[in-house]
Design a protein around this motif. Sequence first.
Motif, PDB file in Angstrom:
ATOM      1  N   TYR A  11       0.881  -1.213   0.090  1.00 26.59           N
ATOM      2  CA  TYR A  11       0.002   0.044   0.036  1.00 26.59           C
ATOM      3  C   TYR A  11       0.830   1.154   0.069  1.00 26.59           C
ATOM      4  CZ  TYR A  11      -2.773  -3.860   2.061  1.00 26.59           C
ATOM      5  OH  TYR A  11      -3.205  -5.131   2.201  1.00 26.59           O
ATOM      6  N   THR A  12       0.590   2.340  -0.872  1.00 28.84           N
ATOM      7  CA  THR A  12       1.342   3.359  -0.735  1.00 28.84           C
ATOM      8  C   THR A  12       0.253   4.503  -0.841  1.00 28.84           C
ATOM      9  OG1 THR A  12       3.052   2.647  -2.227  1.00 28.84           O
ATOM     10  CG2 THR A  12       2.793   5.003  -2.129  1.00 28.84           C
ATOM     11  N   GLY A  13       0.370   5.465   0.077  1.00 27.27           N
ATOM     12  CA  GLY A  13      -0.335   6.668   0.342  1.00 27.27           C
ATOM     13  C   GLY A  13       0.356   7.826  -0.089  1.00 27.27           C
ATOM     14  N   THR A  14      -0.340   8.608  -0.777  1.00 28.15           N
ATOM     15  CA  THR A  14       0.194  10.099  -1.391  1.00 28.15           C
ATOM     16  C   THR A  14      -0.534  11.229  -1.054  1.00 28.15           C
ATOM     17  OG1 THR A  14       1.636  11.160  -2.963  1.00 28.15           O
ATOM     18  CG2 THR A  14      -0.503   9.828  -3.917  1.00 28.15           C
ATOM     19  N   ASP A  15       0.206  12.431  -0.707  1.00 30.81           N
ATOM     20  CA  ASP A  15      -0.644  13.604  -0.610  1.00 30.81           C
ATOM     21  C   ASP A  15       0.347  14.662  -0.649  1.00 30.81           C
ATOM     22  OD1 ASP A  15      -3.566  13.884   1.003  1.00 30.81           O
ATOM     23  OD2 ASP A  15      -2.427  15.633   1.215  1.00 30.81           O
ATOM     24  N   TYR A  16      -0.621  15.971  -1.004  1.00 34.60           N
ATOM     25  CA  TYR A  16       0.122  17.252  -1.307  1.00 34.60           C
ATOM     26  C   TYR A  16       0.594  17.963  -0.133  1.00 34.60           C
ATOM     27  CZ  TYR A  16      -3.438  20.793  -0.695  1.00 34.60           C
ATOM     28  OH  TYR A  16      -4.474  21.570  -0.392  1.00 34.60           O
ATOM     29  N   ASN A  17      -0.085  17.520   1.137  1.00 35.87           N
ATOM     30  CA  ASN A  17      -0.183  18.181   2.416  1.00 35.87           C
ATOM     31  C   ASN A  17       1.164  17.627   3.282  1.00 35.87           C
ATOM     32  OD1 ASN A  17      -0.476  18.993   5.219  1.00 35.87           O
ATOM     33  ND2 ASN A  17      -2.481  19.865   4.773  1.00 35.87           N
ATOM     34  N   PRO A  18       2.223  18.312   3.446  1.00 32.83           N
ATOM     35  CA  PRO A  18       3.417  17.629   4.004  1.00 32.83           C
ATOM     36  C   PRO A  18       3.159  17.315   5.729  1.00 32.83           C
ATOM     37  CG  PRO A  18       3.702  20.117   3.785  1.00 32.83           C
ATOM     38  CD  PRO A  18       2.528  19.684   3.031  1.00 32.83           C
ATOM     39  N   GLU A  19       2.101  18.028   6.329  1.00 31.35           N
ATOM     40  CA  GLU A  19       1.783  17.650   7.613  1.00 31.35           C
ATOM     41  C   GLU A  19       1.088  16.303   7.612  1.00 31.35           C
ATOM     42  OE1 GLU A  19      -0.306  20.886   9.559  1.00 31.35           O
ATOM     43  OE2 GLU A  19       1.219  22.371   8.902  1.00 31.35           O
ATOM     44  N   PHE A  20       0.186  16.018   6.615  1.00 29.47           N
ATOM     45  CA  PHE A  20      -0.245  14.895   6.700  1.00 29.47           C
ATOM     46  C   PHE A  20       0.559  13.664   6.517  1.00 29.47           C
ATOM     47  CE2 PHE A  20      -4.650  16.994   4.846  1.00 29.47           C
ATOM     48  CZ  PHE A  20      -4.733  17.758   6.097  1.00 29.47           C
ATOM     49  N   VAL A  21       1.329  13.853   5.500  1.00 28.78           N
ATOM     50  CA  VAL A  21       2.286  12.797   5.143  1.00 28.78           C
ATOM     51  C   VAL A  21       3.070  12.495   6.082  1.00 28.78           C
ATOM     52  CG1 VAL A  21       4.427  12.231   3.563  1.00 28.78           C
ATOM     53  CG2 VAL A  21       2.076  13.378   2.689  1.00 28.78           C
ATOM     54  N   ALA A  22       3.713  13.583   6.922  1.00 29.61           N
ATOM     55  CA  ALA A  22       4.677  13.431   8.064  1.00 29.61           C
ATOM     56  C   ALA A  22       3.921  12.581   9.146  1.00 29.61           C
ATOM     57  CB  ALA A  22       5.138  14.750   8.525  1.00 29.61           C
ATOM     58  N   TRP A  23       2.783  13.088   9.430  1.00 29.30           N
ATOM     59  CA  TRP A  23       2.047  12.355  10.341  1.00 29.30           C
ATOM     60  C   TRP A  23       1.790  11.113  10.254  1.00 29.30           C
ATOM     61  CZ3 TRP A  23      -2.229   9.445  11.342  1.00 29.30           C
ATOM     62  CH2 TRP A  23      -2.679   9.036  12.688  1.00 29.30           C
ATOM     63  N   CYS A  24       1.309  10.596   8.744  1.00 29.16           N
ATOM     64  CA  CYS A  24       1.102   9.152   8.336  1.00 29.16           C
ATOM     65  C   CYS A  24       2.489   8.371   8.330  1.00 29.16           C
ATOM     66  CB  CYS A  24       0.614   9.154   7.044  1.00 29.16           C
ATOM     67  SG  CYS A  24      -1.100   9.527   6.780  1.00 29.16           S
ATOM     68  N   ARG A  25       3.699   9.047   7.905  1.00 29.73           N
ATOM     69  CA  ARG A  25       5.048   8.196   8.085  1.00 29.73           C
ATOM     70  C   ARG A  25       5.292   8.113   9.631  1.00 29.73           C
ATOM     71  NH1 ARG A  25       8.178  11.853   3.893  1.00 29.73           N
ATOM     72  NH2 ARG A  25       7.581  10.785   1.786  1.00 29.73           N
ATOM     73  N   GLN A  26       5.096   8.747  10.563  1.00 26.83           N
ATOM     74  CA  GLN A  26       5.315   8.559  11.858  1.00 26.83           C
ATOM     75  C   GLN A  26       4.488   7.607  12.522  1.00 26.83           C
ATOM     76  OE1 GLN A  26       5.449  12.079  14.395  1.00 26.83           O
ATOM     77  NE2 GLN A  26       5.758  11.119  16.168  1.00 26.83           N
ATOM     78  N   HIS A  27       3.076   7.615  12.223  1.00 29.73           N
ATOM     79  CA  HIS A  27       2.239   6.690  12.926  1.00 29.73           C
ATOM     80  C   HIS A  27       1.716   5.481  12.148  1.00 29.73           C
ATOM     81  CE1 HIS A  27       2.021   9.634  16.332  1.00 29.73           C
ATOM     82  NE2 HIS A  27       1.919  10.585  15.220  1.00 29.73           N
ATOM     83  N   LEU A  28       1.753   5.628  10.879  1.00 27.95           N
ATOM     84  CA  LEU A  28       1.041   4.527  10.064  1.00 27.95           C
ATOM     85  C   LEU A  28       2.047   3.702   9.308  1.00 27.95           C
ATOM     86  CD1 LEU A  28      -2.307   6.412   8.991  1.00 27.95           C
ATOM     87  CD2 LEU A  28      -1.738   4.983  10.997  1.00 27.95           C
ATOM     88  N   ALA A  29       3.084   4.055   8.862  1.00 30.94           N
ATOM     89  CA  ALA A  29       4.221   3.428   7.858  1.00 30.94           C
ATOM     90  C   ALA A  29       4.236   2.060   8.655  1.00 30.94           C
ATOM     91  CB  ALA A  29       5.602   4.264   7.954  1.00 30.94           C
ATOM     92  N   ARG A  30       4.581   0.915   7.663  1.00 32.95           N
ATOM     93  CA  ARG A  30       4.837  -0.428   8.072  1.00 32.95           C
ATOM     94  C   ARG A  30       5.674  -0.721   6.892  1.00 32.95           C
ATOM     95  NH1 ARG A  30      -0.327  -3.790   9.567  1.00 32.95           N
ATOM     96  NH2 ARG A  30       0.574  -4.727   8.045  1.00 32.95           N
ATOM     97  N   PRO A  31       6.042  -2.190   7.184  1.00 28.79           N
ATOM     98  CA  PRO A  31       6.880  -2.738   5.964  1.00 28.79           C
ATOM     99  C   PRO A  31       5.992  -3.092   4.494  1.00 28.79           C
ATOM    100  CG  PRO A  31       7.372  -3.826   7.977  1.00 28.79           C
ATOM    101  CD  PRO A  31       6.220  -3.005   8.190  1.00 28.79           C
TER     102      PRO A  31
END
Length: 291
Positions: free
Chosen positions: A136-156
């Motif tokens: 699964y790959t998520g993409t967004d133009y809002n850097p705050e959303f991407v940073a939060w997802c990377r910190q809390h939702l990223a997995r292998p």
Amino acid sequence: MDKRNAGPPRRRKALLKCDIAPMNKAFLSNLLRRVGLIYGADLVRYGFVRYQNRQQNRAFRAANPAVALPPDYPLYETYQLNYRKYYEGGRDTAQWICDLLSPHLELRNAHLLDWGCGPGRVIRHLPEVLGHGCRYTGTDYNPEFVAWCRQHLARPDTAFLQNGIEPPLAAEAATFDAVYGISIFTHLSEQGHQLWFRELMRVTKPGGVLLFTTHGEAFLPVLTPAEQARFAAGRLVIRSYENEGHRMFGAFQPTAYLQQLFGQQTEVLQHVPGQRLGNTSSQDVWLLRKR
């Protein structure tokens, strides 16, 4: 991207609802913008909604201490400031997406793109709902959303990319087996429609499936007579109270316009027109296959 979308109602294959105000509220929003008060009015509304949901949000957080929740303002910007609806509604939408895709695509070991993932409302549930060795790959133009997802939702099996308001995506051609965008075209300019559809086709594998939601005929009651005439002529209607991509930038898509946009490079697998339910309209659902 910033989007306000209620997602499918719980426990059933749902119609996607969009919080587009009636015409008188749209007129008020336009007036507030012209006099420079739109941001202040929106902050007042945010404060009211936050206060309105405070008790049930506290209760959800107390009952679910292990659930990572985005800050309140991103929730307000992209969905609803209700923790339970964000979490449980996101899971229901993930299941709804899988139910739509599965008749048309082998979802074992597939790679899915959440285009405009926001603060991860849907993508966070896909590994549990779908599984089967998928990525699964998520993409967004809002850097705050991407940073939060990377910190809390990223997995292998789950990664997040940053994109701009215009393409390209940081992905190779023919990367994804399936792409979904829930209420994303609904906040793009006409140029944005052209550029992003071309880009999504680039990153989708031949035979891959694309799922989008749009503002169709169910939204005619919220349009002005001039906008209704433009819509009836098969032309895209743009209502911009904010910059492109923001939830107050609205696009309304007639079927004829979308069919022209999709062109000969896709096969329409399914089109579910939205419905008008009281003062709320549901978005059209489009399911396409890349030829």
